[in-house]
Design a protein around this motif. Structure first.
Motif, PDB file in Angstrom:
ATOM      1  N   GLU A 154      22.529  24.726  28.567  1.00  6.73           N
ATOM      2  CA  GLU A 154      22.722  25.173  29.947  1.00  6.73           C
ATOM      3  C   GLU A 154      22.428  23.451  30.827  1.00  6.73           C
ATOM      4  N   ASP A 155      21.609  22.803  29.782  1.00  7.30           N
ATOM      5  CA  ASP A 155      21.453  21.541  31.007  1.00  7.30           C
ATOM      6  C   ASP A 155      22.852  21.031  30.934  1.00  7.30           C
ATOM      7  N   ILE A 156      23.566  21.205  30.191  1.00  8.35           N
ATOM      8  CA  ILE A 156      24.838  19.894  30.032  1.00  8.35           C
ATOM      9  C   ILE A 156      26.078  21.133  30.901  1.00  8.35           C
ATOM     10  N   VAL A 157      27.001  20.562  31.840  1.00 13.54           N
ATOM     11  CA  VAL A 157      27.627  20.992  32.694  1.00 13.54           C
ATOM     12  C   VAL A 157      28.822  20.946  32.770  1.00 13.54           C
ATOM     13  N   THR A 158      29.300  21.930  31.521  1.00  9.10           N
ATOM     14  CA  THR A 158      31.085  21.512  31.510  1.00  9.10           C
ATOM     15  C   THR A 158      31.778  23.063  31.148  1.00  9.10           C
ATOM     16  N   GLU A 185      31.207   6.377  26.351  1.00  4.89           N
ATOM     17  CA  GLU A 185      30.819   5.554  27.272  1.00  4.89           C
ATOM     18  C   GLU A 185      29.313   5.524  27.888  1.00  4.89           C
ATOM     19  N   SER A 186      29.098   4.663  27.910  1.00  2.00           N
ATOM     20  CA  SER A 186      27.468   5.217  28.975  1.00  2.00           C
ATOM     21  C   SER A 186      27.585   5.967  29.672  1.00  2.00           C
ATOM     22  N   GLY A 187      27.368   6.255  29.724  1.00  2.00           N
ATOM     23  CA  GLY A 187      26.655   8.143  31.015  1.00  2.00           C
ATOM     24  C   GLY A 187      27.615   9.136  30.656  1.00  2.00           C
ATOM     25  N   THR A 188      28.228   9.191  29.036  1.00  2.00           N
ATOM     26  CA  THR A 188      28.708  10.702  28.950  1.00  2.00           C
ATOM     27  C   THR A 188      27.954  11.513  28.661  1.00  2.00           C
ATOM     28  N   GLY A 189      26.319  11.379  28.335  1.00  2.00           N
ATOM     29  CA  GLY A 189      25.319  11.756  27.895  1.00  2.00           C
ATOM     30  C   GLY A 189      24.826  12.496  26.518  1.00  2.00           C
ATOM     31  N   LYS A 190      24.543  11.037  25.742  1.00  2.00           N
ATOM     32  CA  LYS A 190      25.109  10.872  24.609  1.00  2.00           C
ATOM     33  C   LYS A 190      22.892  11.538  24.405  1.00  2.00           C
ATOM     34  N   GLU A 191      22.901  10.544  25.020  1.00  2.00           N
ATOM     35  CA  GLU A 191      20.753  10.924  25.059  1.00  2.00           C
ATOM     36  C   GLU A 191      20.341  12.763  25.670  1.00  2.00           C
ATOM     37  N   ALA A 192      21.702  13.087  26.545  1.00  2.00           N
ATOM     38  CA  ALA A 192      21.294  14.502  27.256  1.00  2.00           C
ATOM     39  C   ALA A 192      21.371  15.249  25.446  1.00  2.00           C
ATOM     40  N   ILE A 193      22.904  14.949  24.343  1.00  2.00           N
ATOM     41  CA  ILE A 193      23.453  15.736  23.228  1.00  2.00           C
ATOM     42  C   ILE A 193      22.679  15.749  22.467  1.00  2.00           C
ATOM     43  N   LEU A 253      17.851   6.682  17.879  1.00  2.00           N
ATOM     44  CA  LEU A 253      17.553   5.239  18.529  1.00  2.00           C
ATOM     45  C   LEU A 253      18.865   4.750  18.847  1.00  2.00           C
ATOM     46  N   ASP A 254      18.632   4.325  20.900  1.00  2.00           N
ATOM     47  CA  ASP A 254      20.177   4.067  21.212  1.00  2.00           C
ATOM     48  C   ASP A 254      20.368   2.915  21.429  1.00  2.00           C
ATOM     49  N   GLU A 255      21.705   2.737  22.068  1.00  2.00           N
ATOM     50  CA  GLU A 255      22.301   1.490  21.601  1.00  2.00           C
ATOM     51  C   GLU A 255      22.145   0.940  20.327  1.00  2.00           C
ATOM     52  N   LEU A 335      32.765  21.131  38.544  1.00  2.00           N
ATOM     53  CA  LEU A 335      31.370  21.719  38.752  1.00  2.00           C
ATOM     54  C   LEU A 335      30.677  21.100  38.659  1.00  2.00           C
ATOM     55  N   LEU A 336      30.365  19.354  38.400  1.00  2.00           N
ATOM     56  CA  LEU A 336      28.833  18.906  38.541  1.00  2.00           C
ATOM     57  C   LEU A 336      29.020  17.896  39.742  1.00  2.00           C
ATOM     58  N   LEU A 337      29.361  18.161  40.509  1.00  2.00           N
ATOM     59  CA  LEU A 337      29.612  17.979  42.062  1.00  2.00           C
ATOM     60  C   LEU A 337      28.686  19.001  42.907  1.00  2.00           C
ATOM     61  N   PHE A 339      26.682  20.442  40.898  1.00  2.00           N
ATOM     62  CA  PHE A 339      25.569  20.352  40.196  1.00  2.00           C
ATOM     63  C   PHE A 339      24.210  19.300  40.564  1.00  2.00           C
ATOM     64  N   PHE A 340      24.942  18.641  40.471  1.00  2.00           N
ATOM     65  CA  PHE A 340      24.850  17.351  41.175  1.00  2.00           C
ATOM     66  C   PHE A 340      23.845  17.475  42.861  1.00  2.00           C
ATOM     67  N   LEU A 341      24.491  18.036  44.224  1.00  2.00           N
ATOM     68  CA  LEU A 341      24.857  18.022  44.936  1.00  2.00           C
ATOM     69  C   LEU A 341      23.386  19.035  44.938  1.00  2.00           C
ATOM     70  N   ASN A 371      30.625   7.252  33.745  1.00  2.00           N
ATOM     71  CA  ASN A 371      30.734   8.636  34.191  1.00  2.00           C
ATOM     72  C   ASN A 371      29.947   9.022  34.402  1.00  2.00           C
ATOM     73  N   VAL A 372      28.658  10.334  33.822  1.00  2.00           N
ATOM     74  CA  VAL A 372      28.418  11.304  34.181  1.00  2.00           C
ATOM     75  C   VAL A 372      27.401  10.971  35.301  1.00  2.00           C
ATOM     76  N   ARG A 373      26.299   9.543  34.249  1.00  2.00           N
ATOM     77  CA  ARG A 373      25.053   9.422  35.655  1.00  2.00           C
ATOM     78  C   ARG A 373      26.203   8.617  36.140  1.00  2.00           C
ATOM     79  N   GLU A 374      27.263   8.056  36.739  1.00  2.00           N
ATOM     80  CA  GLU A 374      27.943   7.410  38.161  1.00  2.00           C
ATOM     81  C   GLU A 374      27.700   8.295  39.322  1.00  2.00           C
ATOM     82  N   LEU A 375      28.370   9.717  39.056  1.00  2.00           N
ATOM     83  CA  LEU A 375      28.847  10.828  39.293  1.00  2.00           C
ATOM     84  C   LEU A 375      26.806  11.305  40.040  1.00  2.00           C
ATOM     85  N   GLN A 376      26.401  11.075  39.283  1.00  2.00           N
ATOM     86  CA  GLN A 376      24.814  11.840  39.407  1.00  2.00           C
ATOM     87  C   GLN A 376      24.449  11.152  40.360  1.00  2.00           C
ATOM     88  N   ALA A 377      24.409   9.627  40.645  1.00  2.00           N
ATOM     89  CA  ALA A 377      23.780   8.938  41.418  1.00  2.00           C
ATOM     90  C   ALA A 377      24.822   8.950  42.707  1.00  2.00           C
TER      91      ALA A 377
HETATM   92  N1  LIG Z   1      27.151  17.132  31.288  1.00  2.00           N
HETATM   93  C1  LIG Z   1      26.383  16.943  32.016  1.00  2.00           C
HETATM   94  N2  LIG Z   1      25.530  18.174  32.450  1.00  2.00           N
HETATM   95  C2  LIG Z   1      24.301  17.160  33.240  1.00  2.00           C
HETATM   96  N3  LIG Z   1      23.964  16.639  33.207  1.00  2.00           N
HETATM   97  C3  LIG Z   1      24.588  15.644  32.441  1.00  2.00           C
HETATM   98  C4  LIG Z   1      26.185  15.983  31.445  1.00  2.00           C
HETATM   99  N4  LIG Z   1      26.220  14.422  31.217  1.00  2.00           N
HETATM  100  C5  LIG Z   1      25.221  13.795  31.292  1.00  2.00           C
HETATM  101  N5  LIG Z   1      24.444  14.008  32.356  1.00  2.00           N
HETATM  102  C6  LIG Z   1      22.964  13.497  33.045  1.00  2.00           C
HETATM  103  O1  LIG Z   1      23.486  12.161  32.718  1.00  2.00           O
HETATM  104  C7  LIG Z   1      22.868  11.338  33.108  1.00  2.00           C
HETATM  105  C8  LIG Z   1      23.313   9.760  32.045  1.00  2.00           C
HETATM  106  O2  LIG Z   1      23.427  10.908  30.746  1.00  2.00           O
HETATM  107  P1  LIG Z   1      22.374  10.195  29.332  1.00  2.00           P
HETATM  108  O3  LIG Z   1      21.833   8.959  29.412  1.00  2.00           O
HETATM  109  O4  LIG Z   1      22.549  10.946  28.078  1.00  2.00           O
HETATM  110  O5  LIG Z   1      24.297   9.191  28.970  1.00  2.00           O
HETATM  111  P2  LIG Z   1      23.905   8.122  27.802  1.00  2.00           P
HETATM  112  O6  LIG Z   1      25.843   8.551  27.478  1.00  2.00           O
HETATM  113  O7  LIG Z   1      23.032   8.601  26.627  1.00  2.00           O
HETATM  114  O8  LIG Z   1      23.953   7.011  28.689  1.00  2.00           O
HETATM  115  P3  LIG Z   1      24.037   5.454  28.120  1.00  2.00           P
HETATM  116  O9  LIG Z   1      24.933   5.213  26.824  1.00  2.00           O
HETATM  117  O10 LIG Z   1      24.018   4.316  28.950  1.00  2.00           O
HETATM  118  O11 LIG Z   1      22.327   5.160  27.478  1.00  2.00           O
HETATM  119  C9  LIG Z   1      21.229  11.726  32.579  1.00  2.00           C
HETATM  120  O12 LIG Z   1      21.190  11.873  33.884  1.00  2.00           O
HETATM  121  C10 LIG Z   1      21.991  13.521  31.662  1.00  2.00           C
HETATM  122  O13 LIG Z   1      20.954  14.346  32.261  1.00  2.00           O
END
Ligand SMILES: Nc1ncnc2c1ncn2[C@@H]1O[C@H](COP(=O)(O)OP(=O)(O)OP(=O)(O)O)[C@@H](O)[C@H]1O
Length: 471
Positions: A154-158, A185-193, A253-255, A335-337, A339-341, A371-377
């Motif tokens: 539920e924390d991954i909006v899609t 790519e960076s910010g696509t949500g890898k850590e969230a997954i 382990l990231d990166e 959706l993400l717009l 969510f983040f607003l 990616n998603v991190r940029e939209l969030q910022a």
């Molecule tokens: N689908 C999503 N819905 C809601 N939040 C998301 C989604 N995808 C990513 N995020 C949020 O975007 C931010 C970046 O995600 P995350 O750190 O998981 O990316 P990453 O791919 O691991 O980045 P990096 O490669 O730079 O480490 C986090 O705050 C995460 O919670």
């Protein structure tokens, strides 16, 4: 109930010698970390134990009183064809071995066989069984199309189809112990997954995250494996490594694409043997942690140019999850717009501003390198600047103008714009096609379409009025 059982299915040892059962169970636990073991010293009770427990592998003595190993083997193969059976014999009987294999045994070993060979055979049988169960689970999920634990996501909006397939895949692999490679790519949500995989795994210890970018080999080893007191000058206290903190849980382990070759060797040993040496120690330590790695780099290419070990790559990519960039999941942007607003408004303790309708359209035409991190910022920046009324698009427009077109152009450089087998359109026709495409992408919004085309809105309006072909 015991936690963190390995493997996920039970292994049943059947032998009439209770002392062999005890020592063999211990050997399996000490050498491979196998702790999901049932024992049976009376062959007459074996089938009952199999019926009542979730058994995936049987190690079966050939020579036993009451029911012989061969007889039991036939019964297991007939009633439970999915269970792997390894035959163990005190004697080297070639003919019996052949008979057992013919009856359907997975393998046959003499009890005096070199321990390493025997353990390797058991590991092979476990791997086969894990793959079979995983395939079964994936098929089941694929055909049902439904998630068993939708709340875990539920924390991954899609609402993107490829992300939903990723979710299904994650559900099917989350329970086993194999390593996972997450790319994207960076910010696509890898850590969230990675967090979702850990949550779904049921592992009780936490998810420990470590970013390995920029760590030299010593720092990598010290952070991951820890050190003993006095291991190097300045090590006046022992330090627990991240891997130990992740014991019983998951290590992320990231990166990983940035890891030096010398550190890759150490990571490989950990993945292969489940063992590591803290700095300053000659005694290996064992650990039971699932390892998830992530990278935005192309590991296959790195493996080709020699900067990433091939054996490590193959170890890591047993389960691979690829996250698509945000520009390839356009339907997620609105959706993400929202969510983040909402999230930004919550955190900044203000009312959620209303976004103008054309904002989502503008963003759907942006390439989002972050990616998603940029939209969030961007959303947080916009909400923090917001002073009432409809949300201003200025923060978003600035971002789109600075990076947008360069990326779009470079991505398409290699492919030809027009098919070779068709005559080229005239300049006039090309311009009109481009205008149509911009209007389509901008959802009919002339202000956004003119921005995409790099012309003023009045200039676009004039072109639309003076077109030679109907749009
Ligand atoms: N689908 C999503 N819905 C809601 N939040 C998301 C989604 N995808 C990513 N995020 C949020 O975007 C931010 C970046 O995600 P995350 O750190 O998981 O990316 P990453 O791919 O691991 O980045 P990096 O490669 O730079 O480490 C986090 O705050 C995460 O919670």
């Amino acid at each position: 109930m015991r936690e963190n059982l390995y493997p996920s299915f039970g292994i049943l040892l059947i032998d009439d010698e209770a002392s062999f059962l005890r020592s063999f169970s211990l050997l399996l636990e000490m050498t491979v970390g196998i702790n999901h073991v049932y024992t049976c010293d009376d062959s007459r009770q074996a089938m009952d134990l199999i019926e009542k427990n979730d058994i995936g592998l049987v190690l079966l003595d050939v020579n036993m009183p009451y029911l012989s190993g061969e007889l039991l083997l036939s019964a297991i193969v007939e009633r439970h064809p999915d269970i792997n059976v390894i035959m163990l014999s005190g004697l080297n009987q070639l003919e019996t071995a052949m008979d057992c294999i013919r009856l359907g045994a997975f393998d046959y070993f003499v009890k005096t066989t070199d321990q390493v060979r025997l353990v390797d055979g058991i590991k092979r049988a476990i791997k086969m069984q894990e793959m079979r169960l995983e395939n079964q689970e994936m098929r089941r999920l694929f055909f049902s199309g439904a998630l068993q634990n939708p709340e875990a996501f539920e924390d991954i909006v899609t609402q993107d189809k490829s992300m939903k397939l990723v979710f299904q895949y994650i559900e099917s692999i989350s329970k086993n112990n194999r390593h996972v490679l997450i790319t994207g790519e960076s910010g696509t949500g890898k850590e969230a997954i990675a967090q979702v995989i850990h949550n779904l795994s049921g592992r009780k210890a936490p998810l420990i995250c470590m970013n390995v970018a920029g760590l030299d080999d010593t720092l990598f080893s010290d952070t991951l494996f820890g050190h003993h007191r006095g291991a190097f000058s300045g090590a006046d206290k022992a330090r627990l490594g991240m891997i130990e903190q992740a014991n019983g849980g998951t290590l992320f382990l990231d990166e990983i694409g940035d890891l030096s070759l010398s550190s890759q060797v150490k990571l490989l040993r950990l993945l292969q043997e489940g063992e590591y040496y803290p700095l300053g120690s000659d005694t290996p330590k064992r650990v039971n942690a699932r390892i998830i790695v992530a990278t935005h780099q192309d590991l296959e290419a790195k493996q080709m140019d020699g900067s990433f070990r091939r054996d490590l790559y193959y170890r890591l990519c047993m389960h691979q999850v690829e996250l698509p960039p945000l520009r390839k999941r356009l339907a997620d942007i609105p959706l993400l717009l929202e969510f983040f607003l909402e999230k930004a408004a919550d955190e900044l303790e203000v009312n959620k501003p209303t976004a103008p309708k054309e904002l989502a359209v503008l963003l759907q035409n942006y390439s989002f390198p972050g990616n998603v991190r940029e939209l969030q910022a961007l959303c947080f920046d916009a909400v923090s600047r917001h002073r009432g009324g409809v949300l201003s698009m200025s923060v978003f427009k600035r971002a789109c103008e600075s990076a947008d077109t360069k990326i779009a152009v470079s991505e398409n450089q290699t492919s030809s714009l027009y098919p070779n087998d068709l005559p080229l359109p005239t300049l006039q026709e090309s311009a009109e096609l481009l205008v149509d495409e911009a209007m389509r992408r901008a959802n009919g919004n002339q202000s956004i379409a003119s921005r995409l085309l790099g012309i003023s809105q009045p200039a676009l309006s004039k072109r639309l009025k003076s077109r030679t072909t109907p749009s």
